[in-house]
Write a protein that holds these residues in place. Structure first.
Motif, PDB file in Angstrom:
ATOM      1  N   HIS A 149     -10.455   1.125  -5.832  1.00  0.00           N
ATOM      2  CA  HIS A 149     -10.474   1.573  -4.421  1.00  0.00           C
ATOM      3  C   HIS A 149     -11.415   2.772  -4.345  1.00  0.00           C
ATOM      4  O   HIS A 149     -11.149   3.807  -4.959  1.00  0.00           O
ATOM      5  CB  HIS A 149      -9.046   1.943  -3.988  1.00  0.00           C
ATOM      6  CG  HIS A 149      -8.922   2.328  -2.538  1.00  0.00           C
ATOM      7  ND1 HIS A 149      -7.721   2.227  -1.857  1.00  0.00           N
ATOM      8  CD2 HIS A 149      -9.803   2.815  -1.637  1.00  0.00           C
ATOM      9  CE1 HIS A 149      -7.888   2.627  -0.603  1.00  0.00           C
ATOM     10  NE2 HIS A 149      -9.146   3.013  -0.443  1.00  0.00           N
ATOM     11  N   GLY A 151       0.822  -1.208   0.000  1.00  0.00           N
ATOM     12  CA  GLY A 151       0.000   0.000   0.000  1.00  0.00           C
ATOM     13  C   GLY A 151       0.855   1.257   0.000  1.00  0.00           C
ATOM     14  O   GLY A 151       1.986   1.254   0.500  1.00  0.00           O
ATOM     15  N   ASP A 152       0.257   2.334  -0.519  1.00  0.00           N
ATOM     16  CA  ASP A 152       0.970   3.612  -0.415  1.00  0.00           C
ATOM     17  C   ASP A 152       0.907   4.143   1.018  1.00  0.00           C
ATOM     18  O   ASP A 152       1.502   5.173   1.342  1.00  0.00           O
ATOM     19  CB  ASP A 152       0.459   4.639  -1.437  1.00  0.00           C
ATOM     20  CG  ASP A 152      -1.011   4.939  -1.300  1.00  0.00           C
ATOM     21  OD1 ASP A 152      -1.672   4.326  -0.443  1.00  0.00           O
ATOM     22  OD2 ASP A 152      -1.504   5.807  -2.051  1.00  0.00           O
ATOM     23  N   GLU A 172     -13.333   1.608   1.418  1.00  0.00           N
ATOM     24  CA  GLU A 172     -12.742   2.070   2.686  1.00  0.00           C
ATOM     25  C   GLU A 172     -13.694   3.009   3.416  1.00  0.00           C
ATOM     26  O   GLU A 172     -14.194   3.993   2.849  1.00  0.00           O
ATOM     27  CB  GLU A 172     -11.404   2.773   2.388  1.00  0.00           C
ATOM     28  CG  GLU A 172     -10.726   3.277   3.656  1.00  0.00           C
ATOM     29  CD  GLU A 172      -9.253   3.637   3.473  1.00  0.00           C
ATOM     30  OE1 GLU A 172      -8.682   3.382   2.379  1.00  0.00           O
ATOM     31  OE2 GLU A 172      -8.670   4.171   4.427  1.00  0.00           O
ATOM     32  N   ILE A 186     -12.401  -2.165   4.388  1.00  0.00           N
ATOM     33  CA  ILE A 186     -11.620  -1.703   5.547  1.00  0.00           C
ATOM     34  C   ILE A 186     -12.508  -0.647   6.202  1.00  0.00           C
ATOM     35  O   ILE A 186     -12.793   0.388   5.607  1.00  0.00           O
ATOM     36  CB  ILE A 186     -10.205  -1.183   5.162  1.00  0.00           C
ATOM     37  CG1 ILE A 186      -9.517  -0.551   6.378  1.00  0.00           C
ATOM     38  CG2 ILE A 186     -10.187  -0.259   3.951  1.00  0.00           C
ATOM     39  CD1 ILE A 186      -8.000  -0.365   6.233  1.00  0.00           C
ATOM     40  N   VAL A 224      -9.396  -6.077   4.739  1.00  0.00           N
ATOM     41  CA  VAL A 224      -7.984  -5.679   4.674  1.00  0.00           C
ATOM     42  C   VAL A 224      -7.693  -4.755   5.844  1.00  0.00           C
ATOM     43  O   VAL A 224      -8.540  -3.949   6.240  1.00  0.00           O
ATOM     44  CB  VAL A 224      -7.635  -4.995   3.318  1.00  0.00           C
ATOM     45  CG1 VAL A 224      -8.519  -3.823   2.992  1.00  0.00           C
ATOM     46  CG2 VAL A 224      -6.151  -4.577   3.271  1.00  0.00           C
ATOM     47  N   LYS A 227      -3.317  -1.277  -7.876  1.00  0.00           N
ATOM     48  CA  LYS A 227      -4.551  -0.703  -7.323  1.00  0.00           C
ATOM     49  C   LYS A 227      -4.525   0.805  -7.553  1.00  0.00           C
ATOM     50  O   LYS A 227      -3.489   1.449  -7.372  1.00  0.00           O
ATOM     51  CB  LYS A 227      -4.668  -1.019  -5.826  1.00  0.00           C
ATOM     52  CG  LYS A 227      -5.854  -0.331  -5.138  1.00  0.00           C
ATOM     53  CD  LYS A 227      -6.224  -0.972  -3.807  1.00  0.00           C
ATOM     54  CE  LYS A 227      -5.422  -0.540  -2.626  1.00  0.00           C
ATOM     55  NZ  LYS A 227      -5.475   0.910  -2.306  1.00  0.00           N
ATOM     56  N   VAL A 263     -11.566  -2.378  -3.346  1.00  0.00           N
ATOM     57  CA  VAL A 263     -11.488  -2.063  -1.907  1.00  0.00           C
ATOM     58  C   VAL A 263     -12.495  -0.959  -1.619  1.00  0.00           C
ATOM     59  O   VAL A 263     -12.583   0.027  -2.352  1.00  0.00           O
ATOM     60  CB  VAL A 263     -10.057  -1.597  -1.524  1.00  0.00           C
ATOM     61  CG1 VAL A 263     -10.056  -0.928  -0.149  1.00  0.00           C
ATOM     62  CG2 VAL A 263      -9.085  -2.763  -1.536  1.00  0.00           C
TER      63      VAL A 263
HETATM   64  O1  KIV Z   1      -2.411   1.898   1.271  1.00  0.00           O
HETATM   65  C1  KIV Z   1      -3.108   1.114   1.942  1.00  0.00           C
HETATM   66  O2  KIV Z   1      -2.679   0.536   2.953  1.00  0.00           O
HETATM   67  C2  KIV Z   1      -4.483   0.899   1.511  1.00  0.00           C
HETATM   68  C3  KIV Z   1      -5.383   0.124   2.423  1.00  0.00           C
HETATM   69  C4  KIV Z   1      -5.793   0.986   3.561  1.00  0.00           C
HETATM   70  C5  KIV Z   1      -6.536  -0.456   1.723  1.00  0.00           C
HETATM   71  O3  KIV Z   1      -4.875   1.336   0.475  1.00  0.00           O
END
Ligand code: KIV
Length: 272
Positions: A145, A51-52, A190, A211, A221, A121, A188
């Motif tokens: 997302h 993830g970023d 969120e 999430i 997640v 993603k 995803v």
């Molecule tokens: O960067 C990340 O960790 C995410 C998750 C919160 C889904 O995109």
């Protein structure tokens, strides 16, 4: 499920879609480095997200915006070297896909070539659909997302729950359907109301991973460092902590410091 004995089937996008059809929930966690990814994969996770959020967790930035494509590739290639079973998804960072679809394709190809990742993603719906379409034409699987999309934090102004009003909820449903029609293999969602997430998961055939989106979706997640209690200041309602590693690690390191100062370490057995 453990992958210690190599008696497992590799997770692919098709396997995830079959899991949704079979009603089997999908487990997904983040990893940004080799050592953590090894443990997460060995424990039997289905999807690993580079993830970023590495921008926050690894680099200490307040937002996900500063992380670069090359930094994401560094994290992703470390993870890929550790993983035997899980599907690895890599976030395209802020500013590498929103400009136009050619830029998006080039960013996705660079991630796939230089890290060995399995998919990418992207955050957003209709406004980035050309970028998603173009990436898919190169045979690169895309995870969507929607909901709280942290790369847009300066537009939202806060990290609170999204889609509480009807207009935003309707746009979210339309965006989820559009991502499915366009060919995303999963989405995803969120931090949105649980009833809305359930409705979306029931309305589309591709897996919906939540999430902070309740139990009615096809999988969950979390950020691994949050779940392990390594990040102790971040405590959203949706987070379940399984360990308190911040406290455990600082306690262990305090003991080490004490032992070094008192020359208790190294002992006779710990030297040559
Ligand atoms: O960067 C990340 O960790 C995410 C998750 C919160 C889904 O995109």
């Amino acid at each position: 499920m453990s992958v210690e004995k190599k008696d497992f089937k590799k997770i692919t996008t098709n396997v995830l879609q079959q899991m949704k059809r079979d009603g089997e929930k999908i487990s997904m966690l983040t990893a940004y480095d080799f050592t953590m990814a090894k443990m997460v994969d060995a424990a039997g996770i289905d999807v690993i997200l580079v993830g970023d959020s590495a921008s926050n967790v690894m680099a200490g930035h307040e937002t996900t915006l500063p992380i670069t494509l090359d930094q994401m590739i560094y994290h992703a290639s470390s993870v890929i070297r550790a993983v035997d079973r899980a599907l690895v998804v890599v976030d395209l960072p802020f500013g590498t896909y929103q400009g136009n679809s050619i830029e998006a394709l080039n960013s996705a190809i660079k991630v796939m070539k230089e890290s060995g990742a399995h998919s990418v993603k992207l955050e957003g719906g209709a406004e980035i659909i050309d970028s998603i379409r173009r990436i898919l034409t190169a045979g690169i699987p895309v995870m969507g997302h929607l909901g709280l999309t942290p790369q847009s934090i300066y537009k939202f102004g806060t990290y609170t729950v999204r889609a509480n009003d009807e207009a935003e909820a309707n746009k979210l449903i339309e965006d989820a359907k559009l991502l499915e029609e366009t060919g995303c293999f999963a989405i995803v969602l969120e931090k949105i109301p649980a009833h809305l997430a359930r409705k979306i998961a029931e309305a589309i055939k591709i897996p919906v991973i939540g999430i902070g989106a309740g139990a009615g979706v096809d999988g969950q997640v979390l950020v691994t460092h949050d779940l392990l209690g390594m990040t102790h200041e971040f405590s959203p309602r949706f987070l379940r902590r399984y360990l308190s590693l911040y406290q455990d690690i600082t306690k262990a390191i305090k003991s080490y410091v004490k032992d070094v100062k008192s020359v208790d370490f190294p002992s006779d057995k710990e030297q040559y």
